[in-house]
Design an enzyme around this catalytic site. Structure first.
Site: not given
Ligand code: NGQ
Ligand code: ZN
Length: 452
Positions: A57, A60, A81, A229, A232, A266, A317
């Site tokens: 992403h 980030q 988040r 995802h 995780e 993950h 990530d």
């Molecule tokens: C994301 N990141 O989409 O950037 C996610 C967080 C989520 C990670 N999981 C948001 N590392 O999973 O809802």
């Molecule tokens: Zn991610």
């Protein structure tokens, strides 16, 4: 036709000497021959296949240092988040492009040659589509054109705030597209770059929406990548169980066509039963150890996964680090600590630990990106990195120890040259667009600081 003559190169599972590599104008390798007399361009150093970064992403990267404040007690990932959501509300299209280009430049310098961008910023901060609904996706494509990295763009389908089709929150309004708009976006982008689909998570799409994303992938390209995802955080496992009676990975195995075009990002919380079912599907586990550590996710059982023949690749990530060597060091090191042993992955005595890990991550990463890469072999694209044998980390090491030296100690980077698709993008540490990319990134970061 281009001919390189490498002092040393990783060819299949061996470090070979005096390797002649030829490729055509399309960047595809045609022949690889060790023990040859000098011909073409001489490359001093160790030539390796470039690594694929299977989960990024990009935006980030610009959050570094902003999320390391203790949240409310008992809260971890979900508090992080919230901070991330507040940050991304500040970004305009120029920011998105400036940050992505800088990130990709750093990835190239550290030895990644390709990246899968899991891209879920679609709408303006107020949640309305841009005049061009593909505006922000095009900014990622534009960044990759500047940096020269090999891009697989994964536009994300994000519809809901939780299992059971809960309506999205205000913080998620930049992510949400209708199914038709999503399909139109993917189809348009498929004419511009390599594309795959990415239902964000089982939290964010319903079973029907997941099925629609799979059907869409079939129309984009043969075996177009599918990333999600999954599992995780333990809260996701509990919510999935409450919603369906199944754990997330189990649910996916039961309801999606999981196979080699899938990357399960993950997959941290898998049971031995789930692992035994998932490994033979050929799906890639998308492991992001630096981020998973930072977010306190948990530990994916990589040694058991490898023993079951499971495939994996690595992703940066949240982009705290942009080094594949560092990701692999985390991945392996966590299990050394847990097991109080050194060779924690299945390996014959005497095998290079780094070589096996690196090759496995190359193969899984290339597969997850839908890219014919990850090996220096006929038919693969020439995605190559050259390690500088005179770098302080490597100087005086025998050729067979260079890769392990990089992976165990390679900060700062000993990567000297980088080629993507048969074209040099970094030569002797120099990237022709680096000064412009970084100057623009600095301007963007200073402007953002004023908005924080
Ligand atoms: C994301 N990141 O989409 O950037 C996610 C967080 C989520 C990670 N999981 C948001 N590392 O999973 O809802
Ligand atoms: Zn991610």
């Amino acid at each position: 036709m281009t001919t390189l003559h490498a002092a040393h190169a990783l060819v299949e599972d061996r470090i070979e000497a005096d390797v002649t590599i030829t490729f055509g104008p399309d960047g595809r390798i045609e022949a690889v021959t060790p023990d040859t007399p000098p011909a073409g361009e001489r490359i001093a150093g160790l030539v390796l296949p470039g690594m694929a970064n299977l989960h990024s992403h990009a935006f980030q990267r610009a959050m570094l240092g902003l999320t390391e404040r203790a949240g409310p007690e008992g809260d971890t990932f979900w508090h992080w988040r919230d901070v991330m959501y507040r940050f991304l509300a500040l970004l305009d299209p120029d920011d998105v492009q400036a940050i992505a280009a800088q990130l990709q430049l750093e990835c190239l310098r550290q030895g990644y040659t390709a990246i899968a961008e899991f891209h879920y910023l679609h709408n303006a901060p107020d949640g309305r589509p841009y005049d061009d609904p593909a505006e922000l996706s095009h900014r990622i494509v534009a960044a990759a054109a500047e940096s020269g990295i090999g891009l697989t763009l994964l536009p994300v389908l994000y519809r809901h705030a939780g299992f059971g089709g809960r309506p999205p929150t205000e913080g998620q309004r930049r992510f949400v597209l209708g199914l038709d708009a999503y399909a139109a976006l993917c189809q348009r982008l498929a004419g511009v770059t390599r594309v795959g689909v990415a239902p964000h998570s089982l939290r964010a799409v319903t079973p029907e929406e997941l099925a629609a994303a799979e059907a869409l992938a079939d129309t984009l390209a043969a075996a177009a990548p599918r990333h999600i995802h999954v599992a995780e955080q333990e809260a996701e496992v509990a919510d999935c169980l409450a919603w369906s009676g199944a754990r997330p990975v189990q649910w996916l195995l039961d309801h999606a066509g999981i196979g080699p075009s899938w990357c399960l990002v993950h997959a941290t919380h898998v049971t031995p039963e789930e692992l035994a079912r998932l490994a033979p599907t050929g799906a890639v586990a998308g492991l992001c150890p630096s981020t998973e550590t930072n977010l306190g996710d948990g530990i994916f059982p990589l040694p058991a996964w490898r023993a079951a023949g499971g495939r994996f690749g690595i992703g940066s990530d949240a982009n705290l680090t942009t080094s594949p060597a560092e990701e692999l060091r985390w991945l392996d090191g966590i299990h050394r600590l847990l097991q109080r042993r050194r060779a924690v992955m299945p390996a014959a005595p005497g095998r290079s630990i780094g070589l096996d890990l690196f090759r496995a991550a190359l193969a899984g990463g290339a597969q997850a990106l839908g890219r014919a890469a990850g090996r220096i072999a006929p038919g693969c694209v020439a995605d190559l990195v050259v390690l500088d044998p005179d770098h302080p980390t490597l100087v005086g090491r025998p050729p067979a120890a260079l890769l392990d030296a990089w992976l165990t100690a390679g900060n700062p980077t000993p990567v000297r040259d980088v080629m993507v698709d048969g074209r040099w993008v970094i030569r002797r540490g120099h990237h022709p667009a680096a000064a412009a990319i970084t100057a623009r990134f600095r301007t963007c970061m200073r402007r953002l600081a004023a908005r924080l």
